[in-house]
Structures are given as structure tokens and as C-alpha cells.
Design a protein around this motif. Sequence first.
Motif, PDB file in Angstrom:
ATOM      1  N   LEU A  79       0.815  -1.212   0.000  1.00 22.70           N
ATOM      2  CA  LEU A  79       0.000   0.000   0.000  1.00 22.70           C
ATOM      3  C   LEU A  79       0.853   1.268   0.000  1.00 22.70           C
ATOM      4  CD1 LEU A  79      -2.767  -1.022   2.571  1.00 22.70           C
ATOM      5  CD2 LEU A  79      -2.860  -1.123   0.072  1.00 22.70           C
ATOM      6  N   LYS A  80       2.155   1.106   0.185  1.00 21.39           N
ATOM      7  CA  LYS A  80       3.080   2.236   0.202  1.00 21.39           C
ATOM      8  C   LYS A  80       2.664   3.288   1.248  1.00 21.39           C
ATOM      9  CE  LYS A  80       5.378   0.426  -3.170  1.00 21.39           C
ATOM     10  NZ  LYS A  80       6.676  -0.221  -2.943  1.00 21.39           N
ATOM     11  N   GLY A  81       2.172   2.818   2.354  1.00 17.85           N
ATOM     12  CA  GLY A  81       1.782   3.726   3.424  1.00 17.85           C
ATOM     13  C   GLY A  81       2.995   4.282   4.139  1.00 17.85           C
ATOM     14  N   GLU A  82       2.860   5.483   4.671  1.00 18.17           N
ATOM     15  CA  GLU A  82       3.978   6.120   5.349  1.00 18.17           C
ATOM     16  C   GLU A  82       4.053   5.628   6.782  1.00 18.17           C
ATOM     17  OE1 GLU A  82       6.060  10.450   5.184  1.00 18.17           O
ATOM     18  OE2 GLU A  82       3.879  10.387   5.260  1.00 18.17           O
ATOM     19  N   GLU A  83       5.251   5.185   7.177  1.00 17.52           N
ATOM     20  CA  GLU A  83       5.466   4.743   8.547  1.00 17.52           C
ATOM     21  C   GLU A  83       6.171   5.842   9.317  1.00 17.52           C
ATOM     22  OE1 GLU A  83       5.930   0.080   8.956  1.00 17.52           O
ATOM     23  OE2 GLU A  83       7.511   0.927   7.722  1.00 17.52           O
ATOM     24  N   TYR A  84       5.879   5.894  10.594  1.00 21.57           N
ATOM     25  CA  TYR A  84       6.399   6.967  11.424  1.00 21.57           C
ATOM     26  C   TYR A  84       7.350   6.442  12.486  1.00 21.57           C
ATOM     27  CZ  TYR A  84       2.373   9.322   9.359  1.00 21.57           C
ATOM     28  OH  TYR A  84       1.462   9.832   8.481  1.00 21.57           O
ATOM     29  N   VAL A  85       8.327   7.283  12.821  1.00 22.09           N
ATOM     30  CA  VAL A  85       9.125   6.999  13.998  1.00 22.09           C
ATOM     31  C   VAL A  85       8.235   7.172  15.229  1.00 22.09           C
ATOM     32  CG1 VAL A  85      11.095   7.758  15.381  1.00 22.09           C
ATOM     33  CG2 VAL A  85      11.273   7.693  12.883  1.00 22.09           C
ATOM     34  N   HIS A  86       7.405   8.210  15.191  1.00 19.05           N
ATOM     35  CA  HIS A  86       6.448   8.453  16.265  1.00 19.05           C
ATOM     36  C   HIS A  86       5.368   9.383  15.719  1.00 19.05           C
ATOM     37  CE1 HIS A  86       5.622   8.216  20.666  1.00 19.05           C
ATOM     38  NE2 HIS A  86       4.914   9.302  20.410  1.00 19.05           N
ATOM     39  N   GLN A  87       4.132   9.155  16.168  1.00 11.44           N
ATOM     40  CA  GLN A  87       3.025  10.023  15.749  1.00 11.44           C
ATOM     41  C   GLN A  87       2.112  10.309  16.933  1.00 11.44           C
ATOM     42  OE1 GLN A  87      -0.213   8.517  13.212  1.00 11.44           O
ATOM     43  NE2 GLN A  87       0.065  10.283  11.868  1.00 11.44           N
ATOM     44  N   TYR A  88       1.745  11.590  17.061  1.00 12.77           N
ATOM     45  CA  TYR A  88       0.797  12.030  18.091  1.00 12.77           C
ATOM     46  C   TYR A  88      -0.406  12.622  17.365  1.00 12.77           C
ATOM     47  CZ  TYR A  88      -1.120  14.789  21.973  1.00 12.77           C
ATOM     48  OH  TYR A  88      -1.952  15.342  22.916  1.00 12.77           O
ATOM     49  N   ARG A  89      -1.603  12.103  17.687  1.00 11.08           N
ATOM     50  CA  ARG A  89      -2.806  12.564  16.994  1.00 11.08           C
ATOM     51  C   ARG A  89      -4.018  12.335  17.874  1.00 11.08           C
ATOM     52  NH1 ARG A  89      -3.310   9.181  12.153  1.00 11.08           N
ATOM     53  NH2 ARG A  89      -4.675   7.866  13.420  1.00 11.08           N
ATOM     54  N   ASP A  90      -5.002  13.242  17.778  1.00 10.64           N
ATOM     55  CA  ASP A  90      -6.232  13.119  18.570  1.00 10.64           C
ATOM     56  C   ASP A  90      -5.921  12.992  20.062  1.00 10.64           C
ATOM     57  OD1 ASP A  90      -7.709  13.209  16.209  1.00 10.64           O
ATOM     58  OD2 ASP A  90      -7.621  11.045  15.946  1.00 10.64           O
ATOM     59  N   GLY A  92      -3.421  11.820  21.628  1.00  9.32           N
ATOM     60  CA  GLY A  92      -2.803  10.582  22.084  1.00  9.32           C
ATOM     61  C   GLY A  92      -1.763  10.081  21.099  1.00  9.32           C
ATOM     62  N   GLU A  93      -0.894   9.207  21.569  1.00  4.66           N
ATOM     63  CA  GLU A  93       0.146   8.649  20.709  1.00  4.66           C
ATOM     64  C   GLU A  93      -0.445   7.517  19.864  1.00  4.66           C
ATOM     65  OE1 GLU A  93       2.703   7.966  24.064  1.00  4.66           O
ATOM     66  OE2 GLU A  93       4.183   9.369  23.269  1.00  4.66           O
ATOM     67  N   VAL A  94      -0.135   7.518  18.577  1.00  4.45           N
ATOM     68  CA  VAL A  94      -0.663   6.541  17.628  1.00  4.45           C
ATOM     69  C   VAL A  94       0.437   5.527  17.308  1.00  4.45           C
ATOM     70  CG1 VAL A  94      -1.721   6.197  15.378  1.00  4.45           C
ATOM     71  CG2 VAL A  94      -2.181   8.299  16.660  1.00  4.45           C
ATOM     72  N   LEU A  95       0.150   4.264  17.556  1.00 10.24           N
ATOM     73  CA  LEU A  95       1.160   3.221  17.379  1.00 10.24           C
ATOM     74  C   LEU A  95       0.929   2.358  16.139  1.00 10.24           C
ATOM     75  CD1 LEU A  95       1.441   2.061  21.100  1.00 10.24           C
ATOM     76  CD2 LEU A  95       2.780   3.810  19.913  1.00 10.24           C
ATOM     77  N   ASP A  96      -0.225   2.494  15.507  1.00 12.85           N
ATOM     78  CA  ASP A  96      -0.571   1.613  14.387  1.00 12.85           C
ATOM     79  C   ASP A  96       0.410   1.729  13.224  1.00 12.85           C
ATOM     80  OD1 ASP A  96      -2.727   0.895  15.902  1.00 12.85           O
ATOM     81  OD2 ASP A  96      -4.201   2.052  14.760  1.00 12.85           O
ATOM     82  N   LEU A  97       0.849   2.944  12.930  1.00  9.70           N
ATOM     83  CA  LEU A  97       1.721   3.164  11.784  1.00  9.70           C
ATOM     84  C   LEU A  97       3.177   3.380  12.179  1.00  9.70           C
ATOM     85  CD1 LEU A  97      -0.580   5.541   9.681  1.00  9.70           C
ATOM     86  CD2 LEU A  97      -0.253   3.085   9.409  1.00  9.70           C
TER      87      LEU A  97
END
Length: 229
Positions: A79-90, A92-97
Motif C-alpha cells: 500500500l506504500k503507506g507512510e510509517e512513522y518513527v512516532h506520531q501524536y494525533r487526537d 494521544g500517541e498513535v502506534l498503528d503506523l
Amino acid sequence: MGSEDGFLSSALTLITFLLILIVTCVEAQYWIIGSPKTVTAAPGDDVILTCRVDPELNLAERTVEWLKPDLPPDPRDRLKGEEYVHQYRDAGEVLDLQMEAYRGRTMMFKDELKHGNISLKIFNVSEKDGGRYRCYIPKLKGWTQSSIVSLIIDRDLTKTGTTETTLFSTNLQTTGPKEDLNDLGGSSHRSRLIPLVVFLVLLVLGVGSGLYVFVSKLQKSEVSKVPPL
């Protein structure tokens, strides 16, 4: 009178546009600053990559992303989705990606987000963690939305525990040498905005004065054309 009315309408439109431009320049003054630009650590250290918004902005409800822009795409990711070192959203910290290599090894300082501090801590770094990191705030209204911090892992260094720069927002305002602030959008960039605003204000005043003189002369001309009774 048609040409005069057209000129007047055009002049008023220009003045309105210039006023909007001035307001936009004054308001859109946020910068993302990563300072220092380079952090050196020993294998096994915990590292804090310092990044902040200047001037201070509450980011508790914003999206904040940390990425490694130089990594090649994963051929296994169809799917060529972008992966993150770390993401904060809504809020809270998002761990899915999150990239697998960083799972359980990163954290942000939630209490500091309200002060514009988006620094990232990476635990137990290794040589694979070396490289450039990008701190990014999507849809930030300002001159920059991201900044780059480089992490160098030096095997010749002695493990110290935590390699970090000044973290907390009360001290971040003066963190890093002046040349770092210049390169990454610090106070020198904001100072360059002042002459621009002054120029635009003077331009608006000049256009307004010219318009006033033109309308005054036009009115006198119309009066002089009126035949005496």
C-alpha cells in the motif's frame, strides 16, 4: 465619471488586498525549530531530539509526526503507506503506523505539547538509528511546518545514559547557538518580517494618500464645471 469610478473601485480593491496581506504576514509567523541540528550519542544511550514551535503554541490537540525522510520505501508494503518513527494525533500517541524498529522505544512529552515542545525521546539507540529525523506538524499556519534534526551514533563515545539538549519550554527559548536559529527559522527570520510589514503599511498609506488627492482634485474639477447661477 465612469473612468473615475472604475479607478476608485480598483484603488479600494488594492488597499483591501494590501491590508489583508499585512494581517496575514503578521499572523502567520510560526516556525518549527530543531535545535541543535545535530545530536551525537553513544550506542545504548537514550537520546532526546529537541524540536519546538516558535512562538509558543498549544499543540495538545494537533497532529505531530516524527519521520526518517531518507529511508527507502519498504518493498513489502504493497500500500506504500507512510510509517512513522512516532506520531501524536487526537490527543494521544498513535502506534498503528509506527515503524517496527521503534516500537516501545519512543516517547513525547505530553505535558510540554501545550508549550509548543514536540521533542522526541528515543531509548537505547543503536547505529541503525543514525540519520536524519523530521519533526512535522501538518496544517500549521506559519512559515514552516517541519524541521530536520540529525542523529549521529558514535561507537567511540562512552555511554552516558541520556544524551539531550535543554528540554523544557521555559528554557527552549534560548537553546542552541544563534546560527542554528538563523538556519532553522528562528528570531532572525521573524526580524526580516518587520521591514516587509513596514513597507506594506507605507505602501497602503501612499496609495491611500494618492487616492485622497485624486478624489479631492476630481471634486474640485466637477465643482468648477458647474455654471454659475
